[in-house]
Design a protein around this motif. Structure first.
Motif, PDB file in Angstrom:
ATOM      1  N   MET A  82       1.263  -9.205  10.026  1.00 46.61           N
ATOM      2  CA  MET A  82       1.467  -9.907   8.757  1.00 46.61           C
ATOM      3  C   MET A  82       0.151 -10.465   8.246  1.00 46.61           C
ATOM      4  O   MET A  82      -0.167 -10.358   7.048  1.00 46.61           O
ATOM      5  N   VAL A  83      -0.645 -11.047   9.163  1.00 47.59           N
ATOM      6  CA  VAL A  83      -1.952 -11.575   8.755  1.00 47.59           C
ATOM      7  C   VAL A  83      -2.822 -10.458   8.198  1.00 47.59           C
ATOM      8  O   VAL A  83      -3.480 -10.601   7.161  1.00 47.59           O
ATOM      9  N   ASP A  84      -2.797  -9.329   8.899  1.00 42.65           N
ATOM     10  CA  ASP A  84      -3.621  -8.192   8.456  1.00 42.65           C
ATOM     11  C   ASP A  84      -3.208  -7.729   7.051  1.00 42.65           C
ATOM     12  O   ASP A  84      -4.048  -7.486   6.182  1.00 42.65           O
ATOM     13  N   ARG A  85      -1.886  -7.617   6.812  1.00 40.97           N
ATOM     14  CA  ARG A  85      -1.414  -7.135   5.503  1.00 40.97           C
ATOM     15  C   ARG A  85      -1.752  -8.134   4.398  1.00 40.97           C
ATOM     16  O   ARG A  85      -2.166  -7.757   3.301  1.00 40.97           O
ATOM     17  N   LEU A  86      -1.582  -9.403   4.699  1.00 36.74           N
ATOM     18  CA  LEU A  86      -1.849 -10.415   3.678  1.00 36.74           C
ATOM     19  C   LEU A  86      -3.335 -10.466   3.330  1.00 36.74           C
ATOM     20  O   LEU A  86      -3.713 -10.636   2.165  1.00 36.74           O
ATOM     21  N   VAL A  87      -4.181 -10.318   4.348  1.00 37.08           N
ATOM     22  CA  VAL A  87      -5.621 -10.328   4.084  1.00 37.08           C
ATOM     23  C   VAL A  87      -6.009  -9.104   3.252  1.00 37.08           C
ATOM     24  O   VAL A  87      -6.816  -9.187   2.321  1.00 37.08           O
ATOM     25  N   GLN A  88      -5.407  -7.940   3.605  1.00 37.29           N
ATOM     26  CA  GLN A  88      -5.686  -6.733   2.802  1.00 37.29           C
ATOM     27  C   GLN A  88      -5.239  -6.928   1.355  1.00 37.29           C
ATOM     28  O   GLN A  88      -5.940  -6.546   0.406  1.00 37.29           O
ATOM     29  N   LEU A  89      -4.055  -7.521   1.173  1.00 34.05           N
ATOM     30  CA  LEU A  89      -3.549  -7.755  -0.183  1.00 34.05           C
ATOM     31  C   LEU A  89      -4.470  -8.722  -0.928  1.00 34.05           C
ATOM     32  O   LEU A  89      -4.765  -8.536  -2.120  1.00 34.05           O
ATOM     33  N   HIS A  90      -4.931  -9.728  -0.211  1.00 31.58           N
ATOM     34  CA  HIS A  90      -5.879 -10.670  -0.805  1.00 31.58           C
ATOM     35  C   HIS A  90      -7.145  -9.951  -1.254  1.00 31.58           C
ATOM     36  O   HIS A  90      -7.668 -10.190  -2.351  1.00 31.58           O
ATOM     37  N   GLU A  91      -7.634  -9.036  -0.443  1.00 33.52           N
ATOM     38  CA  GLU A  91      -8.845  -8.292  -0.796  1.00 33.52           C
ATOM     39  C   GLU A  91      -8.619  -7.418  -2.033  1.00 33.52           C
ATOM     40  O   GLU A  91      -9.499  -7.286  -2.890  1.00 33.52           O
ATOM     41  N   VAL A  92      -7.414  -6.824  -2.117  1.00 30.40           N
ATOM     42  CA  VAL A  92      -7.106  -5.987  -3.289  1.00 30.40           C
ATOM     43  C   VAL A  92      -7.085  -6.843  -4.549  1.00 30.40           C
ATOM     44  O   VAL A  92      -7.619  -6.451  -5.604  1.00 30.40           O
ATOM     45  N   LEU A  93      -6.488  -8.033  -4.458  1.00 28.04           N
ATOM     46  CA  LEU A  93      -6.439  -8.914  -5.634  1.00 28.04           C
ATOM     47  C   LEU A  93      -7.837  -9.345  -6.054  1.00 28.04           C
ATOM     48  O   LEU A  93      -8.146  -9.450  -7.247  1.00 28.04           O
ATOM     49  N   GLN A  94      -8.677  -9.598  -5.060  1.00 25.98           N
ATOM     50  CA  GLN A  94     -10.056  -9.951  -5.373  1.00 25.98           C
ATOM     51  C   GLN A  94     -10.764  -8.778  -6.069  1.00 25.98           C
ATOM     52  O   GLN A  94     -11.541  -8.958  -7.014  1.00 25.98           O
ATOM     53  N   ALA A  95     -10.457  -7.548  -5.613  1.00 26.37           N
ATOM     54  CA  ALA A  95     -11.067  -6.363  -6.221  1.00 26.37           C
ATOM     55  C   ALA A  95     -10.605  -6.187  -7.662  1.00 26.37           C
ATOM     56  O   ALA A  95     -11.370  -5.744  -8.534  1.00 26.37           O
ATOM     57  N   ILE A  96      -9.330  -6.528  -7.925  1.00 25.20           N
ATOM     58  CA  ILE A  96      -8.816  -6.440  -9.304  1.00 25.20           C
ATOM     59  C   ILE A  96      -9.608  -7.372 -10.208  1.00 25.20           C
ATOM     60  O   ILE A  96     -10.050  -6.993 -11.303  1.00 25.20           O
ATOM     61  N   SER A  97      -9.789  -8.597  -9.751  1.00 24.93           N
ATOM     62  CA  SER A  97     -10.533  -9.574 -10.556  1.00 24.93           C
ATOM     63  C   SER A  97     -11.948  -9.097 -10.826  1.00 24.93           C
ATOM     64  O   SER A  97     -12.462  -9.211 -11.954  1.00 24.93           O
ATOM     65  N   GLU A  98     -12.600  -8.567  -9.792  1.00 24.39           N
ATOM     66  CA  GLU A  98     -13.973  -8.114  -9.955  1.00 24.39           C
ATOM     67  C   GLU A  98     -14.067  -6.924 -10.907  1.00 24.39           C
ATOM     68  O   GLU A  98     -14.956  -6.854 -11.762  1.00 24.39           O
ATOM     69  N   SER A  99     -13.115  -5.955 -10.790  1.00 22.69           N
ATOM     70  CA  SER A  99     -13.181  -4.767 -11.649  1.00 22.69           C
ATOM     71  C   SER A  99     -12.867  -5.116 -13.106  1.00 22.69           C
ATOM     72  O   SER A  99     -13.436  -4.520 -14.026  1.00 22.69           O
ATOM     73  N   ILE A 100     -11.976  -6.102 -13.319  1.00 22.65           N
ATOM     74  CA  ILE A 100     -11.726  -6.550 -14.701  1.00 22.65           C
ATOM     75  C   ILE A 100     -12.986  -7.192 -15.259  1.00 22.65           C
ATOM     76  O   ILE A 100     -13.387  -6.948 -16.404  1.00 22.65           O
ATOM     77  N   LYS A 101     -13.623  -8.015 -14.418  1.00 18.21           N
ATOM     78  CA  LYS A 101     -14.853  -8.682 -14.848  1.00 18.21           C
ATOM     79  C   LYS A 101     -15.942  -7.673 -15.177  1.00 18.21           C
ATOM     80  O   LYS A 101     -16.701  -7.836 -16.147  1.00 18.21           O
ATOM     81  N   ASP A 102     -15.995  -6.594 -14.407  1.00 15.98           N
ATOM     82  CA  ASP A 102     -17.013  -5.559 -14.629  1.00 15.98           C
ATOM     83  C   ASP A 102     -16.563  -4.497 -15.638  1.00 15.98           C
ATOM     84  O   ASP A 102     -17.262  -3.500 -15.840  1.00 15.98           O
ATOM     85  N   LYS A 103     -15.339  -4.699 -16.219  1.00 15.37           N
ATOM     86  CA  LYS A 103     -14.762  -3.765 -17.201  1.00 15.37           C
ATOM     87  C   LYS A 103     -14.562  -2.366 -16.627  1.00 15.37           C
ATOM     88  O   LYS A 103     -14.684  -1.360 -17.321  1.00 15.37           O
ATOM     89  N   LEU A 104     -14.241  -2.352 -15.331  1.00 17.52           N
ATOM     90  CA  LEU A 104     -13.862  -1.095 -14.684  1.00 17.52           C
ATOM     91  C   LEU A 104     -12.333  -1.027 -14.690  1.00 17.52           C
ATOM     92  O   LEU A 104     -11.664  -1.213 -13.673  1.00 17.52           O
ATOM     93  N   TYR A 105     -11.774  -0.773 -15.883  1.00 12.66           N
ATOM     94  CA  TYR A 105     -10.336  -0.958 -16.092  1.00 12.66           C
ATOM     95  C   TYR A 105      -9.482   0.057 -15.336  1.00 12.66           C
ATOM     96  O   TYR A 105      -8.402  -0.285 -14.844  1.00 12.66           O
ATOM     97  N   LEU A 106      -9.940   1.256 -15.220  1.00 11.56           N
ATOM     98  CA  LEU A 106      -9.159   2.252 -14.497  1.00 11.56           C
ATOM     99  C   LEU A 106      -9.057   1.895 -13.025  1.00 11.56           C
ATOM    100  O   LEU A 106      -8.016   2.072 -12.388  1.00 11.56           O
ATOM    101  N   ARG A 107     -10.171   1.347 -12.467  1.00 13.06           N
ATOM    102  CA  ARG A 107     -10.146   0.896 -11.073  1.00 13.06           C
ATOM    103  C   ARG A 107      -9.194  -0.292 -10.931  1.00 13.06           C
ATOM    104  O   ARG A 107      -8.459  -0.395  -9.938  1.00 13.06           O
ATOM    105  N   SER A 108      -9.201  -1.176 -11.918  1.00 13.90           N
ATOM    106  CA  SER A 108      -8.283  -2.330 -11.879  1.00 13.90           C
ATOM    107  C   SER A 108      -6.840  -1.866 -11.834  1.00 13.90           C
ATOM    108  O   SER A 108      -6.007  -2.425 -11.097  1.00 13.90           O
ATOM    109  N   ILE A 109      -6.530  -0.849 -12.612  1.00 15.18           N
ATOM    110  CA  ILE A 109      -5.148  -0.339 -12.645  1.00 15.18           C
ATOM    111  C   ILE A 109      -4.778   0.270 -11.297  1.00 15.18           C
ATOM    112  O   ILE A 109      -3.659   0.073 -10.792  1.00 15.18           O
ATOM    113  N   GLU A 110      -5.724   0.982 -10.673  1.00 16.96           N
ATOM    114  CA  GLU A 110      -5.463   1.553  -9.349  1.00 16.96           C
ATOM    115  C   GLU A 110      -5.184   0.446  -8.335  1.00 16.96           C
ATOM    116  O   GLU A 110      -4.259   0.546  -7.518  1.00 16.96           O
ATOM    117  N   HIS A 111      -6.006  -0.623  -8.386  1.00 16.43           N
ATOM    118  CA  HIS A 111      -5.794  -1.738  -7.461  1.00 16.43           C
ATOM    119  C   HIS A 111      -4.470  -2.434  -7.741  1.00 16.43           C
ATOM    120  O   HIS A 111      -3.786  -2.871  -6.800  1.00 16.43           O
TER     121      HIS A 111
END
Length: 731
Positions: A82-111
């Motif tokens: 459970m810890v592993d899955r939650l940390v992975q999910l946390h990392e994905v959410l962080q990646a979404i924020s970063e890709s939106i900030k960098d205007k990498l919208y297609l990557r954001s949608i994938e995440h």
């Protein structure tokens, strides 16, 4: 368990529980708080990875112990997972924020899709797990909305309107497309991302709405609108200034400016492809949303004000407008805005065609109805040299020249209408038809095509109105019955020429303008049938009247009782009636039709007389003499019915034999009443003589029995008549 094993298991349990609690609490605080200072997840993934590297060896060591509790191990393993899955999910959410900030919208949608999948596979048992999952779900929704907002804002920056919203006051409007470094690639990314999240259609519709309201409406409805395109290093701008006062715009000007607008849009957008089940370009998507309303705006604001309202000659101007519209449609199709199958601008112009045809048709039908409901008794003579009647006047001469020209062009000069009389109103109807056809041909080929539908209605109306409106007179008045017959033949004759004129002009006009139009030559047999049936009904009525006169002779039996006065009066009345009809018809009908009509009446009358005479059972000598005298009245008078001035038919005696099939039978009957038994036998000649040509042996036997007393000579003749029946009797 040994003390060492017990100590290792306790240490493992403590470390797992501590990691589990720390991670879940940190994630819960991170995503449930709006304050950035509450973020305790910095470096969380690295820390967890370090802890995993410490815990996993201990876990394997405890797992090898023989006396370890399996249930306890599964619980610890689940918590680590459970810890592993939650940390992975946390990392994905962080990646979404970063890709939106960098205007990498297609990557954001994938995440985002990955995050939703991970949440779907996250099976929670404890309350804190459910709580963390809930805050993750909320965070995913927030990030999605942030993505949509950022996409919308980036779209607005790349395609920037000024003013940002439509203004109600006259103003200058600009649409600026950013073309700085990387802007075009960013626009492609934005379009594809908006398509993936389902917001592209709404953004394209908004763009099209603004184009219609701020640009297209002004270009098509306000003359004097200024349009310019500026191509700079970092921007590509369309500028429009409109006065704000509606005024008719010439179609050529409107189409020219609209082409500039669509060329402006095409350059930066034409290579943007929307990846869907069936890939389409952004230009095609814009066309799907825009073209129908674009064409409506062009038609309502511009073209509808330029179409002709009256007169076929104005269609020359309309033709040029149609060509401009066709060219503009082709232009849009070349740039991929418009495709076949969509509602086209020509559909609106075809509605204009229908509108014009309706206006012209209403005018023609109104005037035609006036002609058709006028008194039809006034007539005019027509012939080959004067196909519309021999009337003086320059207008009639020009019209006659045009009619002959039409016949020349359509090779119908060989179709000659015989000399006869027609009604003046029907002549006026046909003159109106030729005048309208000439006007259409002079104006444009398109005009001819539009008028054709009106002509169809016009002559349909003729077939409906004339027989019903004049029904009683057509039945009772010989003159009107004859004129109606001639009128129908006259109309049918000219319909052949008019139909071929339309065929020639359909061949010359564009396929689009003549689409759906067919000839109306099928009206020709309908009109002819109407004339023939009307004339036949009148002849049937006249036949009944003639038979009524004959009925006054009471079957011609005992005709000598009053010296034949009653029978003579009946026959004289019948012949007087025939002469009256003849007087009316002889200068009105074509000669052949006159002969057929008067011949049919006479044939019906004498057939009735023959039937009456053959039905008499007994004749006296005086009866025979009186009856011969009565029948001679018809024989002497009937020939004059077929004597016409300048007739090419020749001898009226010959003519009457041709058009009255029973005439020789009737004359033979008159002679038969004066024959002796020997004369009858001689003329019978064993069924081969002249008497046998017109009567059967049974009919002659009836007359013999009725006239002669019973003697051996009579019996011998009767035996001859019955043994050798006639082989020459006419039907």
């Amino acid at each position: 368990l040994s003390s060492e094993e017990l100590s290792a298991q306790s240490e493992l349990e403590r470390m797992v529980e501590e990691l589990y609690s720390r991670v879940l609490e940190a994630l819960q605080r991170k995503y449930s708080s709006v304050l950035s200072s509450d973020d305790h997840t910095q470096g969380l993934a690295t820390s967890v990875l370090h802890q995993f590297n410490v815990i996993r060896p201990k876990f394997y060591q405890v797992e090898k112990s023989a006396n370890v509790d399996p249930g306890q191990l599964r619980r610890l393993d689940r918590r680590l997972a459970m810890v592993d899955r939650l940390v992975q999910l946390h990392e994905v959410l962080q990646a979404i924020s970063e890709s939106i900030k960098d205007k990498l919208y297609l990557r954001s949608i994938e995440h985002l899709e990955a995050a939703n999948n991970m949440l779907g596979r996250l099976h929670c048992r404890e309350e804190i797990e459910h709580s963390v999952r809930k805050v993750f779900q909320t965070e995913v929704c927030i990030l999605r909305e942030k993505l949509l907002y950022d996409l919308s804002e980036t779209w607005n920056k790349l395609l920037r309107w000024s003013p940002a919203t439509p203004s109600q006051t006259p103003t200058s409007v600009t649409l600026e497309v950013s073309q700085g470094e990387g802007d075009h690639d960013l626009l492609i990314c934005v379009v594809q991302a908006m398509s993936s999240v389902g917001m592209l259609d709404s953004r394209v519709k908004t763009l099209c709405d603004r184009l219609l309201k701020s640009v297209i409406s002004a270009v098509t409805s306000e003359r004097g609108t200024l349009l310019s395109v500026l191509d700079e290093v970092d921007s590509y701008t369309l500028q429009l200034t409109h006065p704000g006062t509606p005024s008719p715009v010439p179609p050529a000007e409107a189409f020219q400016k609209l082409e500039s607008v669509f060329v402006f849009l095409h350059r930066p957008l034409h290579d943007i492809i929307i990846k869907d089940k069936i890939p389409v370009t952004l230009i095609e998507k814009i066309g799907e949303h825009l073209c129908k309303r674009l064409f409506e705006a062009i038609y309502n604001n511009c073209l509808s004000l330029a179409v002709p309202k009256t007169g076929v000659q104005q269609w020359a101007e309309y033709n040029s407008m149609v060509l401009l519209a066709e060219k503009f449609e082709d232009f849009l199709q070349d740039l991929d805005y418009f495709s076949t199958g969509q509602e086209s601008l020509m559909d609106h112009l075809n509605n204009v065609n229908s509108m014009f045809a309706s206006i012209k048709s209403q005018d023609l039908l109104r005037r035609a109805n006036e002609f058709m409901t006028q008194e039809l008794m006034n007539s005019v003579l027509i012939n080959v040299d004067h196909p519309l009647g021999n009337l003086r006047g320059q207008e009639n001469e020009e019209r006659e020249k045009y009619v002959k020209d039409c016949k020349q062009r359509t090779s119908t000069l060989g179709y000659k209408l015989p000399q006869c009389q027609i009604s003046m109103p029907i002549r006026g109807l046909m003159c109106m038809a030729y005048d309208t056809l000439k006007e259409a041909e002079t104006g444009s080929l398109e005009g001819t095509a539009h008028i054709q539908s009106s002509f169809q209605s016009l002559f349909d109306l003729y077939c409906d109105v004339v027989p019903s409106y004049h029904k009683e007179k057509l039945t009772n008045l010989p003159l009107l019955a004859a004129l109606h017959h001639n009128n129908c033949m006259f109309v049918a004759h000219h319909l052949i020429t008019i139909d071929r004129i339309f065929q020639l002009n359909r061949e010359k006009s564009s396929p689009r303008s003549s689409q759906g139009l067919e000839g109306f030559a099928e009206l020709v047999p309908r009109v002819k049938k109407m004339g023939n049936e009307g004339f036949s009904r009148h002849i049937g009525m006249k036949t009944g009247q003639l038979c009524d006169h004959i009925a006054a002779a009471e079957g011609f039996s005992c005709v000598a009782d009053d010296d034949g006065k009653q029978a003579k009066l009946a026959v004289q009345n019948m012949m007087h009636h025939l002469r009256h009809i003849s007087t009316i018809w002889r200068d009105v009908l074509p000669k052949v039709i006159y002969y057929r009509g008067i011949g049919h009446l006479l044939h019906s009358a004498v057939t009735d007389i023959i039937k009456c005479v053959l039905a008499i059972e007994e004749f006296s000598v005086d009866d025979c003499e009186s009856l011969q005298e009565v029948l001679s009245i018809i024989v002497e008078s009937a020939v004059d019915l077929f004597r016409l001035e300048e007739s090419s038919q020749g001898n009226p005696e010959v003519v009457i034999h041709e058009y009255v099939p029973c005439w020789m039978r009737f004359k033979e009957l008159g002679r038969l009443l004066g024959y002796s038994l020997q004369q009858m036998s001689d003329r019978w000649a064993d069924g081969k003589g002249p008497l046998a040509v017109h009567f059967t042996g049974h009919e002659v036997a009836q007359i013999v029995v009725a006239i002669f007393e019973n003697t051996s000579k009579r019996d011998a003749l009767l035996a001859q008549l019955r043994s050798r029946p006639s082989i020459h009797v006419s039907s």
